[in-house]
Write a protein that holds these residues in place. Structure first.
Motif, PDB file in Angstrom:
ATOM      1  N   LEU A   1       0.846  -1.207   0.000  1.00 56.34           N
ATOM      2  CA  LEU A   1       0.000   0.000   0.000  1.00 56.34           C
ATOM      3  C   LEU A   1       0.880   1.255   0.000  1.00 56.34           C
ATOM      4  O   LEU A   1       0.550   2.268   0.613  1.00 56.34           O
ATOM      5  N   ASN A   2       1.994   1.170  -0.703  1.00 58.13           N
ATOM      6  CA  ASN A   2       3.011   2.218  -0.674  1.00 58.13           C
ATOM      7  C   ASN A   2       3.747   2.208  -2.005  1.00 58.13           C
ATOM      8  O   ASN A   2       4.892   1.795  -2.105  1.00 58.13           O
ATOM      9  N   ASN A   3       3.067   2.673  -3.041  1.00 56.62           N
ATOM     10  CA  ASN A   3       3.610   2.574  -4.397  1.00 56.62           C
ATOM     11  C   ASN A   3       4.844   3.445  -4.589  1.00 56.62           C
ATOM     12  O   ASN A   3       5.017   4.453  -3.899  1.00 56.62           O
ATOM     13  N   PRO A   4       5.716   3.089  -5.537  1.00 54.65           N
ATOM     14  CA  PRO A   4       6.799   3.991  -5.927  1.00 54.65           C
ATOM     15  C   PRO A   4       6.237   5.392  -6.180  1.00 54.65           C
ATOM     16  O   PRO A   4       5.186   5.544  -6.806  1.00 54.65           O
ATOM     17  N   HIS A   5       6.980   6.398  -5.720  1.00 55.09           N
ATOM     18  CA  HIS A   5       6.401   7.735  -5.543  1.00 55.09           C
ATOM     19  C   HIS A   5       7.180   8.785  -6.317  1.00 55.09           C
ATOM     20  O   HIS A   5       8.379   8.993  -6.080  1.00 55.09           O
TER      21      HIS A   5
END
Length: 294
Positions: free
Chosen positions: A281-285
């Motif tokens: 729940l922490n996609n590449p940003h």
């Protein structure tokens, strides 16, 4: 009677297995998505002291790539950066990775391909992260050469002026603390900028680490751009991430905008990973910071 009772039990067992398999499939899809699909966040930052000609100035922030490739030759990432229409691109360290089993030569190739793809879009600036200084990658010297060969400006406790007409802002970049022991402190660095450019200069600070907001706020830095925390690796509702870069629980300042007095700090969740635990729940940003007057 026994057979009649067995059928409902069998059906309940099948239903349970189907639910379990569906749950496992959903989790697997979420893990895959969380580690592959790039998410872009655009933040508008308002300043009363921003020179008017810089209203709408767009900065793309990349951080913590860790030798990751998003598509062949990082083409998916480069395309996303181009679509963001940046005035400048800044890279907040950890292009390399000291822990992944990727040969350093290959990591440098990934960095070179990325640099070659980004510099035609907009001016690119780079500061080191802690991984660049790790002995397992041989230090940052080969990376510095590659960056400079492709037109990337490496900021090592240095600053540059960015001009628009008769107005300017200052872009400064600090080496990671894992660098040389005798390097200038952030405090002395900012004081040196003020002495050279004036106390009222608008300062954008590019740094790898995300824990120095109080210091930069006390020094009058207007904007800090950083990464390092990887968004807390796993992001759950009502948390700022689950695990910090030192394996601490529930870290702070891991994603988005944080403000202290007149200083904004924008933190990228990063574009790669280096520890055994995948993102969730922490996609590449990819971050776009838009400067606004007002």
């Amino acid at each position: 009677m026994t057979k009649a009772k067995a059928k409902p039990r069998f059906r309940r067992g099948l239903i349970f297995i189907k639910i379990l398999l569906s749950f496992i499939l959903i989790i697997a899809i979420l893990f895959l998505d969380s580690n592959i699909r790039i998410v872009t966040s655009e933040y508008e930052l308002f300043y009363s002291n921003l020179p008017e000609s810089f209203d709408g100035f767009r900065i793309v922030l990349l951080a913590d790539i860790h030798a990751t490739e998003h598509g062949e030759d990082n083409r998916r990432l480069i395309n996303r950066v181009e679509a963001a229409n940046p005035d400048i691109i800044v890279i907040a360290g950890d292009l390399l990775d000291a822990y992944r089993r990727i040969p350093v030569r290959r990591q440098l190739q990934v960095a070179e391909t990325l640099a070659a793809g980004l510099t035609p879009i907009a001016p690119v600036y780079f500061v080191t992260g802690n991984h660049e200084w790790d002995r397992r990658v041989g230090g940052p010297w080969a990376l510095f050469e590659i960056m400079e060969e492709h037109g990337v400006t490496v900021l090592r406790n240095q600053h540059v002026r960015i001009q628009r007409g008769d107005e300017q802002v200052i872009l400064a970049g600090v080496d990671d603390p894992h660098g040389p022991a005798d390097m200038i402190t952030p405090y002395d660095f900012v004081r040196r900028i003020h002495a050279a450019e004036g106390e009222d200069s608008f300062i954008i600070m590019l740094a790898h680490r995300n824990q120095n907001l109080p210091l930069y706020s006390s020094l009058g830095v207007d904007l800090v751009l950083c990464g390092h925390a990887h968004g807390g690796i796993i992001r759950l509702p009502f948390t700022d991430g689950l695990i910090g870069p030192q394996r601490e629980w529930f870290p702070t300042h891991t994603s988005g905008i944080y403000t202290m007095d007149n200083t904004h700090m924008v933190v990228s969740r990063g574009l790669g990973n280096y520890i055994w635990m995948p993102r969730f729940l922490n996609n590449p940003h990819l971050v776009v910071a838009v400067l606004r007057t007002g």
